[in-house]
Design a protein around this motif. Structure first.
Motif, mmCIF file in Angstrom:
data_model
loop_
_atom_site.group_PDB
_atom_site.id
_atom_site.type_symbol
_atom_site.label_atom_id
_atom_site.label_comp_id
_atom_site.label_asym_id
_atom_site.label_seq_id
_atom_site.Cartn_x
_atom_site.Cartn_y
_atom_site.Cartn_z
ATOM 1 N N SER A 38 27.736 72.659 70.950
ATOM 2 C CA SER A 38 27.045 71.896 69.826
ATOM 3 C C SER A 38 25.501 71.231 68.993
ATOM 4 C CB SER A 38 28.454 70.515 70.331
ATOM 5 O OG SER A 38 27.831 69.432 68.845
ATOM 6 N N ASP A 39 25.244 70.574 68.976
ATOM 7 C CA ASP A 39 23.590 69.642 68.660
ATOM 8 C C ASP A 39 24.044 68.545 70.162
ATOM 9 O OD1 ASP A 39 22.079 72.340 68.221
ATOM 10 O OD2 ASP A 39 22.694 70.909 66.661
ATOM 11 N N PHE A 40 25.209 68.262 69.435
ATOM 12 C CA PHE A 40 25.856 67.006 70.043
ATOM 13 C C PHE A 40 26.422 66.992 71.409
ATOM 14 C CE2 PHE A 40 25.927 67.467 65.561
ATOM 15 C CZ PHE A 40 24.675 66.339 65.086
ATOM 16 N N ASP A 41 25.804 65.556 72.115
ATOM 17 C CA ASP A 41 26.861 65.653 73.313
ATOM 18 C C ASP A 41 27.987 65.164 73.078
ATOM 19 O OD1 ASP A 41 24.656 66.324 74.571
ATOM 20 O OD2 ASP A 41 23.423 64.402 74.814
ATOM 21 N N THR A 42 28.490 63.855 71.999
ATOM 22 C CA THR A 42 29.562 63.552 72.121
ATOM 23 C C THR A 42 29.974 62.664 70.736
ATOM 24 O OG1 THR A 42 28.524 61.174 71.679
ATOM 25 C CG2 THR A 42 28.876 61.570 73.506
ATOM 26 N N ALA A 43 31.226 63.498 70.380
ATOM 27 C CA ALA A 43 32.037 63.056 68.920
ATOM 28 C C ALA A 43 31.951 62.230 68.793
ATOM 29 C CB ALA A 43 33.431 63.232 68.534
ATOM 30 N N GLU A 44 30.889 61.062 69.075
ATOM 31 C CA GLU A 44 30.035 59.500 68.617
ATOM 32 C C GLU A 44 28.619 60.084 67.718
ATOM 33 O OE1 GLU A 44 29.508 55.644 70.052
ATOM 34 O OE2 GLU A 44 31.579 55.825 70.900
ATOM 35 N N GLU A 45 28.185 60.866 68.799
ATOM 36 C CA GLU A 45 27.155 61.297 67.988
ATOM 37 C C GLU A 45 26.683 62.465 67.023
ATOM 38 O OE1 GLU A 45 24.485 62.844 70.875
ATOM 39 O OE2 GLU A 45 24.781 61.570 72.715
ATOM 40 N N MET A 46 28.508 62.793 66.603
ATOM 41 C CA MET A 46 28.009 63.736 65.462
ATOM 42 C C MET A 46 28.293 62.833 64.247
ATOM 43 S SD MET A 46 30.123 66.532 64.933
ATOM 44 C CE MET A 46 32.112 65.838 65.030
ATOM 45 N N VAL A 47 29.160 61.743 64.379
ATOM 46 C CA VAL A 47 29.749 61.149 63.384
ATOM 47 C C VAL A 47 28.486 60.247 63.243
ATOM 48 C CG1 VAL A 47 31.382 59.223 62.737
ATOM 49 C CG2 VAL A 47 32.091 61.225 64.216
ATOM 50 N N ASP A 48 28.392 59.599 64.036
ATOM 51 C CA ASP A 48 26.032 59.007 63.702
ATOM 52 C C ASP A 48 25.934 59.444 62.706
ATOM 53 O OD1 ASP A 48 27.825 56.930 64.932
ATOM 54 O OD2 ASP A 48 26.297 56.555 66.597
ATOM 55 N N TYR A 49 25.580 60.498 62.804
ATOM 56 C CA TYR A 49 24.544 62.225 62.369
ATOM 57 C C TYR A 49 24.774 62.240 60.526
ATOM 58 C CZ TYR A 49 21.330 65.561 60.713
ATOM 59 O OH TYR A 49 20.926 66.619 60.111
ATOM 60 N N GLY A 50 26.436 62.454 60.482
ATOM 61 C CA GLY A 50 26.576 62.492 59.350
ATOM 62 C C GLY A 50 26.692 61.459 58.398
ATOM 63 N N LEU A 51 26.947 60.186 59.482
ATOM 64 C CA LEU A 51 26.543 58.804 58.110
ATOM 65 C C LEU A 51 25.143 58.666 58.071
ATOM 66 C CD1 LEU A 51 29.566 56.476 60.471
ATOM 67 C CD2 LEU A 51 29.730 57.725 58.139
ATOM 68 N N GLU A 52 24.344 58.728 58.751
ATOM 69 C CA GLU A 52 22.653 59.185 58.215
ATOM 70 C C GLU A 52 22.990 60.043 57.200
ATOM 71 O OE1 GLU A 52 20.545 59.538 61.851
ATOM 72 O OE2 GLU A 52 21.617 57.872 62.902
ATOM 73 N N LEU A 53 23.271 61.487 57.367
ATOM 74 C CA LEU A 53 23.004 62.406 56.835
ATOM 75 C C LEU A 53 23.492 61.845 54.792
ATOM 76 C CD1 LEU A 53 21.645 64.877 56.183
ATOM 77 C CD2 LEU A 53 23.830 66.019 56.613
ATOM 78 N N CYS A 54 24.572 61.466 55.343
ATOM 79 C CA CYS A 54 25.109 60.898 53.975
ATOM 80 C C CYS A 54 23.727 59.364 53.281
ATOM 81 C CB CYS A 54 27.017 60.104 53.769
ATOM 82 S SG CYS A 54 27.750 62.070 54.351
ATOM 83 N N GLU A 55 23.446 58.922 54.301
ATOM 84 C CA GLU A 55 22.970 57.599 53.613
ATOM 85 C C GLU A 55 22.011 58.335 52.476
ATOM 86 O OE1 GLU A 55 22.767 54.587 55.960
ATOM 87 O OE2 GLU A 55 24.514 54.257 56.623
ATOM 88 N N GLN A 56 21.084 59.151 52.913
ATOM 89 C CA GLN A 56 19.953 60.009 53.091
ATOM 90 C C GLN A 56 20.724 60.635 51.614
ATOM 91 O OE1 GLN A 56 18.050 62.632 55.977
ATOM 92 N NE2 GLN A 56 16.873 63.347 54.026
ATOM 93 N N VAL A 57 21.209 61.731 52.019
ATOM 94 C CA VAL A 57 21.858 62.019 50.314
ATOM 95 C C VAL A 57 21.823 61.279 49.197
ATOM 96 C CG1 VAL A 57 23.105 63.724 49.951
ATOM 97 C CG2 VAL A 57 22.415 64.403 51.765
#
Length: 114
Positions: free
Chosen positions: A77-96
């Protein structure tokens, strides 16, 4: 004449009785095999499809790789924790979502670009 007919009837009855006695166990065995095969065939098909699920349920083992490398990492994984992965997913959704909204608004008929 009646004695010979009577003897023939007795022999015929004895033959039929012996035949029934000899074939009885085979009839039971055939019926039993038929019932077992009618149950085993669909059961095998279902167990073949869900073999890992059944193995997990009964405490068995899962499929094993033939040349398994214990040090191999099949996915990192590119993320250290599951929380980082969720935050990245939310940012990506906002951008799209923002880019999609810009396309839908189409201010001043700027789209499509030449």
């Amino acid at each position: 004449m009646d004695e010979t007919r009577e003897k023939k009837r007795q022999f015929k009855r004895a033959y039929k009785k012996a035949k029934r006695k000899a074939l009885g166990p085979w009839k039971v065995l055939c019926i039993l095999c038929l019932v077992v095969s009618l149950v085993a065939t669909p059961l095998y098909a279902v167990l073949h499809v869900f073999d890992n699920t059944v193995a997990a349920f009964v405490g068995g083992t899962f499929w094993q790789l033939e040349n398994e490398d214990p040090g191999a990492q099949y996915f990192t994984s590119d993320f250290d924790t599951a929380e980082e992965m969720v935050d990245y997913g939310l940012e990506l959704c906002e951008q799209v979502e923002a880019e999609g909204a810009a396309l839908l608004l189409n201010n001043n008929s700027a789209l499509p670009l030449a």
